[in-house]
Write an enzyme that holds these catalytic residues in place. Structure first.
Site, PDB file in Angstrom:
ATOM      1  N   ASN A   1       0.849  -1.197   0.000  1.00 45.10           N
ATOM      2  CA  ASN A   1       0.000   0.000   0.000  1.00 45.10           C
ATOM      3  C   ASN A   1       0.879   1.240   0.000  1.00 45.10           C
ATOM      4  OD1 ASN A   1       0.505   0.840   2.846  1.00 45.10           O
ATOM      5  ND2 ASN A   1      -0.380  -1.172   3.248  1.00 45.10           N
TER       6      ASN A   1
ATOM      7  N   ASP B   1      -4.637  -6.274   5.457  1.00 41.41           N
ATOM      8  CA  ASP B   1      -5.647  -7.068   6.157  1.00 41.41           C
ATOM      9  C   ASP B   1      -5.634  -8.523   5.701  1.00 41.41           C
ATOM     10  OD1 ASP B   1      -6.752  -5.090   7.829  1.00 41.41           O
ATOM     11  OD2 ASP B   1      -7.656  -4.154   6.054  1.00 41.41           O
TER      12      ASP B   1
ATOM     13  N   LYS C   1       7.656 -17.793 -10.300  1.00 44.38           N
ATOM     14  CA  LYS C   1       6.992 -16.641 -10.926  1.00 44.38           C
ATOM     15  C   LYS C   1       5.815 -17.141 -11.770  1.00 44.38           C
ATOM     16  CE  LYS C   1       7.652 -12.740 -13.924  1.00 44.38           C
ATOM     17  NZ  LYS C   1       8.410 -12.186 -15.015  1.00 44.38           N
TER      18      LYS C   1
ATOM     19  N   PRO D   1      -3.153 -11.524  10.953  1.00 48.92           N
ATOM     20  CA  PRO D   1      -3.438 -11.208  12.365  1.00 48.92           C
ATOM     21  C   PRO D   1      -3.518  -9.694  12.551  1.00 48.92           C
ATOM     22  CG  PRO D   1      -1.153 -11.959  12.092  1.00 48.92           C
ATOM     23  CD  PRO D   1      -1.833 -12.131  10.767  1.00 48.92           C
ATOM     24  N   ASP D   2      -4.370  -9.252  13.461  1.00 49.70           N
ATOM     25  CA  ASP D   2      -4.446  -7.823  13.803  1.00 49.70           C
ATOM     26  C   ASP D   2      -3.439  -7.589  14.935  1.00 49.70           C
ATOM     27  OD1 ASP D   2      -5.102  -5.311  14.966  1.00 49.70           O
ATOM     28  OD2 ASP D   2      -7.030  -5.388  13.921  1.00 49.70           O
ATOM     29  N   ILE D   3      -2.353  -6.930  14.608  1.00 41.69           N
ATOM     30  CA  ILE D   3      -1.246  -6.788  15.567  1.00 41.69           C
ATOM     31  C   ILE D   3      -1.687  -5.953  16.771  1.00 41.69           C
ATOM     32  CG2 ILE D   3       1.150  -6.029  15.858  1.00 41.69           C
ATOM     33  CD1 ILE D   3       1.375  -6.313  12.733  1.00 41.69           C
TER      34      ILE D   3
ATOM     35  N   LYS E   1     -10.828  -2.098  18.879  1.00 44.06           N
ATOM     36  CA  LYS E   1      -9.445  -2.560  19.072  1.00 44.06           C
ATOM     37  C   LYS E   1      -9.091  -2.635  20.554  1.00 44.06           C
ATOM     38  CE  LYS E   1      -8.037  -2.041  14.561  1.00 44.06           C
ATOM     39  NZ  LYS E   1      -7.129  -2.791  13.716  1.00 44.06           N
TER      40      LYS E   1
HETATM   41  O1  C5P Z   1      -8.414  -1.806  11.227  1.00 49.32           O
HETATM   42  P1  C5P Z   1      -7.463  -0.772  10.714  1.00 49.32           P
HETATM   43  O2  C5P Z   1      -6.437  -1.321   9.766  1.00 49.32           O
HETATM   44  O3  C5P Z   1      -8.100   0.456  10.159  1.00 49.32           O
HETATM   45  O4  C5P Z   1      -6.718  -0.293  12.031  1.00 49.32           O
HETATM   46  C1  C5P Z   1      -5.620   0.549  12.020  1.00 49.32           C
HETATM   47  C2  C5P Z   1      -4.777   0.362  13.242  1.00 49.32           C
HETATM   48  O5  C5P Z   1      -4.608  -1.017  13.524  1.00 49.32           O
HETATM   49  C3  C5P Z   1      -3.381   0.882  13.052  1.00 49.32           C
HETATM   50  O6  C5P Z   1      -2.904   1.271  14.312  1.00 49.32           O
HETATM   51  C4  C5P Z   1      -2.633  -0.326  12.516  1.00 49.32           C
HETATM   52  O7  C5P Z   1      -1.245  -0.248  12.727  1.00 49.32           O
HETATM   53  C5  C5P Z   1      -3.275  -1.454  13.300  1.00 49.32           C
HETATM   54  N1  C5P Z   1      -3.353  -2.742  12.589  1.00 49.32           N
HETATM   55  C6  C5P Z   1      -2.584  -3.801  13.012  1.00 49.32           C
HETATM   56  N2  C5P Z   1      -2.658  -5.018  12.393  1.00 49.32           N
HETATM   57  C7  C5P Z   1      -3.507  -5.197  11.382  1.00 49.32           C
HETATM   58  C8  C5P Z   1      -4.316  -4.145  10.925  1.00 49.32           C
HETATM   59  C9  C5P Z   1      -4.209  -2.924  11.545  1.00 49.32           C
HETATM   60  O8  C5P Z   1      -1.796  -3.624  13.968  1.00 49.32           O
HETATM   61  N3  C5P Z   1      -3.574  -6.383  10.786  1.00 49.32           N
END
Ligand code: C5P
Length: 404
Positions: free
Chosen positions: A212, A281, A291, A309-311, A345
């Site tokens: 991105n 995501d 390739k 995973p959502d860190i 979150k």
């Molecule tokens: O859900 P969204 O991506 O909009 O959330 C943004 C926040 O969550 C940011 O602080 C980003 O660094 C964190 N984030 C994360 N891991 C992910 C997605 C978002 O830590 N997979």
């Protein structure tokens, strides 16, 4: 642009003999641009590498090279110059000058000035790796540290003599950052800050991937501001082309999973976690080992995605989480989505970027969402904003004694 740390500061910049004198031209420009006044004092040897005329033009002040300079009205340059100073910075500091400092010698204007000073002394060594490693130099360095002198560097890498090793002077920008850091209020002293920054890169095959437009600038600016505020900073960075802020420990990763794993390995030590990275995501379930070929007969490739995973949420879910801060870039209705995201979150503070197009720009405007309030900070360049955000985070930290 004047910066809060250096605006109005008066520095004596002492130059000693060494090829790194060329870096001081740039350093002087950076310091004066930041609003400091710079009084250059050169040893005889330094004048062999760069002229006082150049240094006068860049600093906008006459340069002093001799103890016997009649321009100081009372003829006591060694006293007068240091009394006006907020700090003396010796850059580059030669092997010989370190030895003189360690022994309190005073046989020229610059060394006399250092002995007669009543302000902090910062020293930026620059020398060949053997000269740096020499036990006599190391003894002198240890003595200087014990005397309360601040050493900045040296760096490691290729040297003017063709050898590679420790001893080269920090680059001008890093020296400038280290000096700014010295003057910053230490509001995060003793705290450990873990940050994520930049985009992630999710491979499709060995040459292609999904990423991105995050530049990493805001995360790097926050890492720099936290370091300058006295914190120990660990920055986990996705693929970006930014210089590591001085004094920050940087760990490079590519994918969201790698970023997650790096954070989870270190988070137990952190007092503060700031998730600035634009983490993908989704990733492709099975990236191709080879390739993917484009052939006439082959159908268009299709991919199955799985969730990353959502860190931030994983950190917030820990039994003893650090003070966790999230970021949000929404394409509309930030006021509603910001607070909703903060709650989802489960973090005490979420920073919302006003406007979706801050990626890559040098300035930003944000809203702080926390339980019961939303506060807007005025638009500023990312470094100024980072400093303001670090101050806001510091204010909200639980008392040290209550921290794990
Ligand atoms: O859900 P969204 O991506 O909009 O959330 C943004 C926040 O969550 C940011 O602080 C980003 O660094 C964190 N984030 C994360 N891991 C992910 C997605 C978002 O830590 N997979």
């Amino acid at each position: 642009m004047a910066t809060a740390e250096l605006a109005g500061k008066h520095l004596v910049l002492g130059m000693t003999g060494g090829i790194a004198c060329y870096k001081i031209a740039e350093l002087t420009r950076l310091l004066t641009k930041a609003g400091a006044t710079v009084q250059v004092v050169m040893t005889e040897a330094a004048t062999q590498f760069i002229t006082p005329v150049t240094m006068q033009a860049l600093s906008g002040r006459p340069v002093y090279t001799s103890q016997w300079d009649g321009r100081v009205p009372n003829n006591m340059a060694h006293i007068d110059l240091s009394r006006e100073a907020d700090a003396i910075v010796i850059a580059p500091a030669s092997t010989d000058f370190l030895a003189k400092l360690a022994h309190g010698m005073a046989d020229d204007l610059l060394s006399t000035l250092c002995v007669a000073r009543d302000c902090p002394l910062l020293v930026v060594p620059a020398m060949n790796r053997q000269m740096w490693q020499n036990p006599a130099t190391q003894r002198n360095v240890a003595q200087l540290r014990a005397d309360g002198v601040t050493l900045l560097g040296p760096d490691s890498g290729p040297q003017a003599c063709g050898e590679i090793g420790d001893g080269r002077m920090l680059e001008a920008k890093a020296t400038y950052e280290a000096i700014s850091s010295f003057f910053s209020p230490k509001i995060l002293s003793g705290r450990r800050v873990l940050l994520t920054a930049g985009p992630t890169f999710e491979p499709l095959d060995p040459v292609r991937g999904i990423t991105n437009r995050s530049s990493g600038k805001m995360g790097f600016a926050l890492a720099r501001a936290a370091q300058q505020a006295g914190a120990e900073v660990h920055l986990v960075a996705g693929p970006v082309s930014l210089e590591t802020p001085w004094g920050v420990f940087r760990q490079d990763v590519q994918t969201a999973q790698q970023m997650h794993d790096a954070v989870m390995r270190s988070v137990a030590d952190a007092d503060i976690f700031i998730g600035v990275a634009a983490v993908a995501d989704w990733r492709v379930a099975h990236a191709s080992e080879h390739k993917i070929k484009k052939t006439a007969e082959r159908a268009l490739p299709s991919f199955t995605f799985v969730e990353n995973p959502d860190i931030l949420a994983s950190v917030a879910k820990l039994p003893h989480p650090p003070f966790a801060v999230g970021f949000a870039a929404e394409s509309g209705d930030l006021e509603v989505h910001g607070e909703e995201k903060r709650m989802r979150k489960n973090v005490p503070l979420l920073i919302g970027n006003l406007g979706p197009l801050t990626f890559g720009l040098d300035d930003n405007e944000v809203i702080l969402f926390e339980a019961g309030s939303a506060t807007k900070l005025t638009r500023a360049d990312k470094q100024t904003l980072a400093r303001a955000l670090i101050a806001e985070i510091a204010k909200r930290l639980p008392d040290t004694s209550l921290i794990r």
